[in-house]
Design an enzyme around this catalytic site. Sequence first.
Site, mmCIF file in Angstrom:
data_model
loop_
_atom_site.group_PDB
_atom_site.id
_atom_site.type_symbol
_atom_site.label_atom_id
_atom_site.label_comp_id
_atom_site.label_asym_id
_atom_site.label_seq_id
_atom_site.Cartn_x
_atom_site.Cartn_y
_atom_site.Cartn_z
ATOM 1 N N ASP A 17 -9.951 -2.819 -6.624
ATOM 2 C CA ASP A 17 -9.154 -2.237 -5.421
ATOM 3 C C ASP A 17 -9.688 -0.559 -5.424
ATOM 4 O O ASP A 17 -9.133 0.246 -6.126
ATOM 5 C CB ASP A 17 -7.654 -2.165 -5.445
ATOM 6 C CG ASP A 17 -7.101 -1.679 -4.077
ATOM 7 O OD1 ASP A 17 -7.745 -0.985 -3.373
ATOM 8 O OD2 ASP A 17 -5.819 -1.486 -3.836
ATOM 9 N N SER A 77 0.976 -1.058 -0.042
ATOM 10 C CA SER A 77 -0.140 0.202 0.095
ATOM 11 C C SER A 77 0.814 1.439 -0.011
ATOM 12 O O SER A 77 1.831 1.477 -0.774
ATOM 13 C CB SER A 77 -0.830 -0.071 1.354
ATOM 14 O OG SER A 77 -1.844 1.034 1.200
ATOM 15 N N HIS A 136 -8.217 -4.500 -1.869
ATOM 16 C CA HIS A 136 -6.844 -3.792 -1.291
ATOM 17 C C HIS A 136 -6.148 -4.666 -0.197
ATOM 18 O O HIS A 136 -6.712 -4.862 0.802
ATOM 19 C CB HIS A 136 -7.282 -2.440 -0.660
ATOM 20 C CG HIS A 136 -6.023 -1.374 -0.350
ATOM 21 N ND1 HIS A 136 -5.110 -0.957 -1.384
ATOM 22 C CD2 HIS A 136 -5.497 -1.190 0.725
ATOM 23 C CE1 HIS A 136 -4.143 -0.389 -0.726
ATOM 24 N NE2 HIS A 136 -4.331 -0.309 0.377
#
Length: 411
Positions: free
Chosen positions: A346, A220, A375
């Site tokens: 996502d 991320s 995600h």
Amino acid sequence: RPPCAMDWQVLTRELSLYLESQVRVGFFGSGVGLSLVLGFGVAYACYYLNSIAKKPQLVASNDRFCRFLEEYCPVVTETYYPTIWCWEGRVQTLLRPFITSRPQVQYRNELIKTADGGQISLDWFDNHDSSYYLDASTRPTVLLLPGLTGTSKESYILHMIHQSETLGYRCVVFNNRGIAGEELLTPRTYCAANTEDLEAVIHHVHSLHPSAPFMAAGVSMGGMLLLNYLGKTGRDTPLMAAAIFSAGWNVFESVESLEKPLNWLLFNYYLTTCLQSSISRHRQMLEKLFDMDLVMKARTVREFDKQFTSVMFGYRSIDDYYEDASPCRKLKSVGIPVLCLNSVDDVFSPAHAIPVETAKQNANVALVLTSCGGHIGFLEGIWPRKCTYMDRVFKQFVQAVFEHGNKIFSM
């Protein structure tokens, strides 16, 4: 074929046997109930196998890199079978932290000083019990970068360390300033664009083990930071390669997606409160430079970044910060092999913002795009507790780089 792979015959046979053993013919007073349930199950299985379970899209312009991945990281070419009852992106994103296990990891903490007088917390997993690499000086090392407010305690980090442990590797987790329990010594935290702390950590780790093969993996925001560092340094880095998971490629598109009503309710507001919580402990230090009352009133990540992050790092506006923080702008400058895994569902990184065309222009870059996964989700199997698709990509790619990397480094 991955452990969770199912074909039509196996699925329908197992479903039929299960229903025959669990559902009585007297259901609804006749065999109609069984027929309805079986019919629905068969229809759902057909939909799942035709529309949900798909091979990922592999985007890479370098044929040698492609062949390398096909041979040594075959998971990126195999069909990904998301958890059959939990394949939608938002659901995968929400459930992963609660479903996946948390392997036990014993860390050794190290605090290192920075040039501006601050400190960074590193959590080491030395893997002294490694039977594959008895010599610690040459034991392969993986630097792990967690997400926005993540630390070494995140389940996805623990799983990466568990995978590395089985291969005999050493890991070190880079905790961003102020979020892993250490004190802020200066009124500065972190952001996705400023790579100074990451550069210091990479230099420090490499100086401790200069003979050890060295690579990094970012998740991320950790992946965004790592990409921005690689775009800045090109080939001038001690890292052999990098793996990136669920990076937000274009911050403008990411925040716009997260500000849609449902996404704001499910993710944005929670993330904002996590950011506020991460700095509230350091309020006395940060009040020297910021109107903390105003920062604590933010209700979106964009508002937080406007009042806090962009100001802290000297940007003239939030747009300037988001422009600088977006890895898509720097992808063309990456100078070492990088594998990037994203799911096209996502909401943190919308499919239309993934820089497919830019990736095709850099021989060092390979994108792996799944149709489902959310995600940092990538759940698979009936009860996806121990291993995700992301974990398998990480394990195979890291092993491929450390054990066969010479086959791509001459690209």
